[in-house]
Design a protein around this motif. Structure first.
Motif, PDB file in Angstrom:
ATOM      1  N   ALA A   1      -2.145  -1.726  -3.650  1.00 16.99           N
ATOM      2  CA  ALA A   1      -3.028  -2.786  -4.150  1.00 16.99           C
ATOM      3  C   ALA A   1      -3.724  -3.507  -2.998  1.00 16.99           C
ATOM      4  O   ALA A   1      -4.918  -3.790  -3.072  1.00 16.99           O
ATOM      5  N   GLU A   2      -2.982  -3.798  -1.921  1.00 15.98           N
ATOM      6  CA  GLU A   2      -3.591  -4.495  -0.785  1.00 15.98           C
ATOM      7  C   GLU A   2      -4.694  -3.668  -0.137  1.00 15.98           C
ATOM      8  O   GLU A   2      -5.653  -4.218   0.397  1.00 15.98           O
TER       9      GLU A   2
ATOM     10  N   GLU B   1      -8.903  11.349   4.041  1.00 17.24           N
ATOM     11  CA  GLU B   1      -8.544  10.364   5.037  1.00 17.24           C
ATOM     12  C   GLU B   1      -7.154   9.853   4.717  1.00 17.24           C
ATOM     13  O   GLU B   1      -6.635  10.076   3.622  1.00 17.24           O
ATOM     14  N   ALA B   2      -6.549   9.186   5.703  1.00 16.14           N
ATOM     15  CA  ALA B   2      -5.182   8.714   5.526  1.00 16.14           C
ATOM     16  C   ALA B   2      -5.055   7.268   5.982  1.00 16.14           C
ATOM     17  O   ALA B   2      -5.830   6.778   6.801  1.00 16.14           O
ATOM     18  N   TRP B   3      -4.053   6.620   5.426  1.00 17.59           N
ATOM     19  CA  TRP B   3      -3.598   5.322   5.893  1.00 17.59           C
ATOM     20  C   TRP B   3      -2.206   5.536   6.469  1.00 17.59           C
ATOM     21  O   TRP B   3      -1.331   6.078   5.784  1.00 17.59           O
ATOM     22  N   LEU B   4      -2.006   5.168   7.718  1.00 19.04           N
ATOM     23  CA  LEU B   4      -0.672   5.149   8.317  1.00 19.04           C
ATOM     24  C   LEU B   4      -0.160   3.726   8.188  1.00 19.04           C
ATOM     25  O   LEU B   4      -0.834   2.779   8.615  1.00 19.04           O
ATOM     26  N   ILE B   5       1.007   3.558   7.596  1.00 20.51           N
ATOM     27  CA  ILE B   5       1.578   2.234   7.388  1.00 20.51           C
ATOM     28  C   ILE B   5       2.733   2.077   8.376  1.00 20.51           C
ATOM     29  O   ILE B   5       3.722   2.796   8.307  1.00 20.51           O
ATOM     30  N   LEU B   6       2.564   1.140   9.309  1.00 16.44           N
ATOM     31  CA  LEU B   6       3.516   0.966  10.404  1.00 16.44           C
ATOM     32  C   LEU B   6       4.079  -0.447  10.426  1.00 16.44           C
ATOM     33  O   LEU B   6       3.394  -1.399  10.042  1.00 16.44           O
ATOM     34  N   ASP B   7       5.302  -0.566  10.922  1.00 16.92           N
ATOM     35  CA  ASP B   7       5.880  -1.869  11.201  1.00 16.92           C
ATOM     36  C   ASP B   7       5.101  -2.440  12.377  1.00 16.92           C
ATOM     37  O   ASP B   7       5.058  -1.834  13.450  1.00 16.92           O
ATOM     38  N   ALA B   8       4.472  -3.571  12.189  1.00 16.43           N
ATOM     39  CA  ALA B   8       3.619  -4.156  13.234  1.00 16.43           C
ATOM     40  C   ALA B   8       4.402  -4.509  14.486  1.00 16.43           C
ATOM     41  O   ALA B   8       3.831  -4.612  15.562  1.00 16.43           O
TER      42      ALA B   8
ATOM     43  N   THR C   1      -8.187  -1.055  11.016  1.00 11.95           N
ATOM     44  CA  THR C   1      -6.815  -1.545  11.179  1.00 11.95           C
ATOM     45  C   THR C   1      -6.708  -2.817  10.367  1.00 11.95           C
ATOM     46  O   THR C   1      -7.558  -3.705  10.496  1.00 11.95           O
ATOM     47  N   ARG C   2      -5.669  -2.871   9.510  1.00 11.03           N
ATOM     48  CA  ARG C   2      -5.561  -4.025   8.623  1.00 11.03           C
ATOM     49  C   ARG C   2      -4.093  -4.458   8.500  1.00 11.03           C
ATOM     50  O   ARG C   2      -3.238  -3.634   8.192  1.00 11.03           O
ATOM     51  N   PRO C   3      -3.798  -5.747   8.717  1.00 12.58           N
ATOM     52  CA  PRO C   3      -2.433  -6.220   8.463  1.00 12.58           C
ATOM     53  C   PRO C   3      -2.194  -6.288   6.956  1.00 12.58           C
ATOM     54  O   PRO C   3      -3.075  -6.734   6.209  1.00 12.58           O
ATOM     55  N   ILE C   4      -1.031  -5.827   6.528  1.00 15.25           N
ATOM     56  CA  ILE C   4      -0.685  -5.879   5.101  1.00 15.25           C
ATOM     57  C   ILE C   4       0.784  -6.249   4.966  1.00 15.25           C
ATOM     58  O   ILE C   4       1.541  -6.208   5.929  1.00 15.25           O
ATOM     59  N   GLY C   5       1.168  -6.518   3.757  1.00 12.38           N
ATOM     60  CA  GLY C   5       2.572  -6.694   3.399  1.00 12.38           C
ATOM     61  C   GLY C   5       3.337  -7.641   4.295  1.00 12.38           C
ATOM     62  O   GLY C   5       2.812  -8.604   4.824  1.00 12.38           O
ATOM     63  N   ARG C   6       4.588  -7.313   4.452  1.00 13.41           N
ATOM     64  CA  ARG C   6       5.498  -8.135   5.226  1.00 13.41           C
ATOM     65  C   ARG C   6       5.627  -7.572   6.642  1.00 13.41           C
ATOM     66  O   ARG C   6       6.580  -6.882   6.978  1.00 13.41           O
ATOM     67  N   GLY C   7       4.641  -7.866   7.467  1.00 15.31           N
ATOM     68  CA  GLY C   7       4.703  -7.434   8.849  1.00 15.31           C
ATOM     69  C   GLY C   7       4.318  -5.991   9.083  1.00 15.31           C
ATOM     70  O   GLY C   7       4.733  -5.381  10.064  1.00 15.31           O
ATOM     71  N   GLU C   8       3.521  -5.430   8.196  1.00 11.29           N
ATOM     72  CA  GLU C   8       3.062  -4.051   8.369  1.00 11.29           C
ATOM     73  C   GLU C   8       1.595  -4.039   8.789  1.00 11.29           C
ATOM     74  O   GLU C   8       0.848  -4.969   8.518  1.00 11.29           O
ATOM     75  N   THR C   9       1.222  -2.961   9.448  1.00  6.03           N
ATOM     76  CA  THR C   9      -0.162  -2.730   9.817  1.00  6.03           C
ATOM     77  C   THR C   9      -0.579  -1.392   9.227  1.00  6.03           C
ATOM     78  O   THR C   9       0.158  -0.407   9.336  1.00  6.03           O
ATOM     79  N   ALA C  10      -1.739  -1.355   8.593  1.00  7.19           N
ATOM     80  CA  ALA C  10      -2.274  -0.123   8.020  1.00  7.19           C
ATOM     81  C   ALA C  10      -3.443   0.348   8.882  1.00  7.19           C
ATOM     82  O   ALA C  10      -4.342  -0.436   9.192  1.00  7.19           O
ATOM     83  N   LEU C  11      -3.389   1.605   9.295  1.00  5.71           N
ATOM     84  CA  LEU C  11      -4.465   2.200  10.073  1.00  5.71           C
ATOM     85  C   LEU C  11      -5.121   3.280   9.238  1.00  5.71           C
ATOM     86  O   LEU C  11      -4.450   4.234   8.829  1.00  5.71           O
TER      87      LEU C  11
END
Length: 124
Positions: free
Chosen positions: A5-6, A78-85, A107-117
């Motif tokens: 959703a984010e 394309e892909a989104w990599l979801i990483l612990d920031a 690059t976008r911050p999401i969720g609880r301390g995650e970064t989406a690339l």
């Protein structure tokens, strides 16, 4: 709000593959119609136009990034990599993506301390 959703992703816009998603993302995907496909690892994933991958730091190595590039090239995706920031690998990942022949689109911050690339194969 969950990662899908984010990031504004729905299956109404086409297929989505979730790779190694956390429980919250699985619950979010379970409420979608049709549901996104799920793979436990990148090695069992199939080419899909939109991929979300929650990689462990040790998985961000050339061989697996090459596999991801093949999955995306095969599906024109394309892909989104979801990483612990806070993960040290997150800081050096953009350089690794360029050497693995990916373009970093966002690059976008999401969720609880995650970064989406958001990435795609270079030149796609």
């Amino acid at each position: 709000m969950g990662a899908l959703a984010e990031l504004g992703l729905t299956t109404g816009d086409g297929p989505i593959m979730l790779i190694a998603p956390p429980d919250g993302a699985l619950a979010e995907a379970g409420r979608m119609k049709p549901r996104p496909a799920v793979a436990s690892t990148l090695l069992t994933a199939e080419p899909t136009p939109r991929i979300l991958w929650w990689p462990e730091p040790a998985e961000l190595r050339p061989g697996l990034l090459s596999r991801l590039r093949w999955l995306l090239e095969s599906a024109s995706g394309e892909a989104w990599l979801i990483l612990d920031a806070h993960e040290p690998a997150a800081a050096s990942l953009p350089d690794g993506l360029r050497s693995a022949r990916f373009d970093l689109l966002e690059t976008r911050p999401i969720g609880r301390g995650e970064t989406a690339l958001r990435i795609r194969p270079a030149g796609a």
